[in-house]
Design a protein around this motif. Sequence first.
Motif, PDB file in Angstrom:
ATOM      1  N   TYR A 225     -41.245  37.669  18.152  1.00 41.31           N
ATOM      2  CA  TYR A 225     -41.451  36.402  17.443  1.00 41.31           C
ATOM      3  C   TYR A 225     -42.421  36.561  16.278  1.00 41.31           C
ATOM      4  O   TYR A 225     -42.239  35.965  15.214  1.00 41.31           O
ATOM      5  N   LEU A 286     -33.363  35.324  20.795  1.00 35.60           N
ATOM      6  CA  LEU A 286     -34.326  35.715  19.764  1.00 35.60           C
ATOM      7  C   LEU A 286     -34.140  37.174  19.355  1.00 35.60           C
ATOM      8  O   LEU A 286     -34.227  37.517  18.173  1.00 35.60           O
ATOM      9  N   PHE A 309     -32.501  32.983  15.778  1.00 33.99           N
ATOM     10  CA  PHE A 309     -33.877  33.321  16.111  1.00 33.99           C
ATOM     11  C   PHE A 309     -34.622  32.093  16.643  1.00 33.99           C
ATOM     12  O   PHE A 309     -35.334  32.159  17.648  1.00 33.99           O
ATOM     13  N   GLU A 313     -36.546  31.188  20.262  1.00 35.09           N
ATOM     14  CA  GLU A 313     -37.946  30.761  20.235  1.00 35.09           C
ATOM     15  C   GLU A 313     -38.131  29.463  21.015  1.00 35.09           C
ATOM     16  O   GLU A 313     -39.044  29.321  21.840  1.00 35.09           O
TER      17      GLU A 313
END
Length: 390
Positions: A225, A286, A309, A313
């Motif tokens: 992340y 992700l 993505f 998250e």
Amino acid sequence: MLTLFQFSKIIYLLLIVTFFERFSHFLIIPFLSIYLIQEFSYSSLEIGIILSSSGCTALIISFILAPMLSTVNKKKIILCSIFTAFISFVIFPYIHSYYGFLFFTIINTIASSLLSPTYKTLLTLYSETSRKRLVFNIRYYLINIAAALGPFISIQIQEVSSLKNVCIFISFIYFINFIFFLFSSIEEKRSENPKLNYLTSFGIIKRNKAYVLLLLGSIFFVFGYSQILSSIPQFFAIKSHSKATSIYGYLLSINGVIALTCQYFIYLLNKRYSHKSCIILGAITLTLGLFTFGLTENIVLLAFAIIVFTMGEMLVFTTIDIRIDEITDKYNKGAYYSLLGLQNIGSLLAPVIGGLIITQFKSGMLIFSILSLITSFSIVLFYKSNKIKI
């Protein structure tokens, strides 16, 4: 049916100041890498060290804060942290040296690392058990509003002035936060064991294997992340120097907008499926999104990558706090949430490893393949954590 109007005033206050804190973060921190490259010509490795100092500082603070959350007045922690953040942004416009930016990053991270677990602990303590899922989903929803508005407003300010003036705006926000808490009526509402100390705090990790594996998995997940704040903007700055700020800023805005529009969908998934399943699905998503960044420089496909993505998250970050609440005892919630700060090992390593990879390789596909492979270890660790019976 539960509604927002059934929350106490303290819950409202905690949600509002959480929004302000995250909004301030997204006004400047995502653009720091680009600012340091364009204004000071620092290398990817030098910027990686500055950004990794944030993870290192957060890691140290998590050790210090775990026992403190059971013994120190939380309102005092919050007031001191807000004041520290205020000072860090006041001095930012006057920084012109490498070590100055390093100092800014450390001081700013100290403040944010104290605020986040303290806010979450108070939310847990002041929320009824049946309402915690809703409270934490609203909390994350507000964070996503901040993520959507922060970069967009920052871009508008930077187009007519500079990042330095953004800091003046942020300083004002923290001043308002300080006033809010200074006159708040928060009282110490303890559910933690008053005898908790450093040894027993860290002993928690050894006793709770499901928590240990969840924590290890979150380290790798946060590593992946954190690339959105480190390697991704650096990669854009190198590949598209003149358009880097605009491309990256709009991708961050997409990240926030998608999170806002899909939040209710994520909430329904959390209600329909177990928290364990949502966390694994989020880690897979992700990782795939991160890999996709290396496949193209086309803005439309980059937008698709950030959408994938973002879904990953959201699934993990909206669920992991509730999952910790499920697998931990009621007396040491503050310690558990604070020790979750160990996941910042991932954010510590992310800019350094990412910077080294970008320095060594020029191919976007190779760079993001390596980064996504490292992130994929989170999937395995989350799966093993779920298999342990509580």
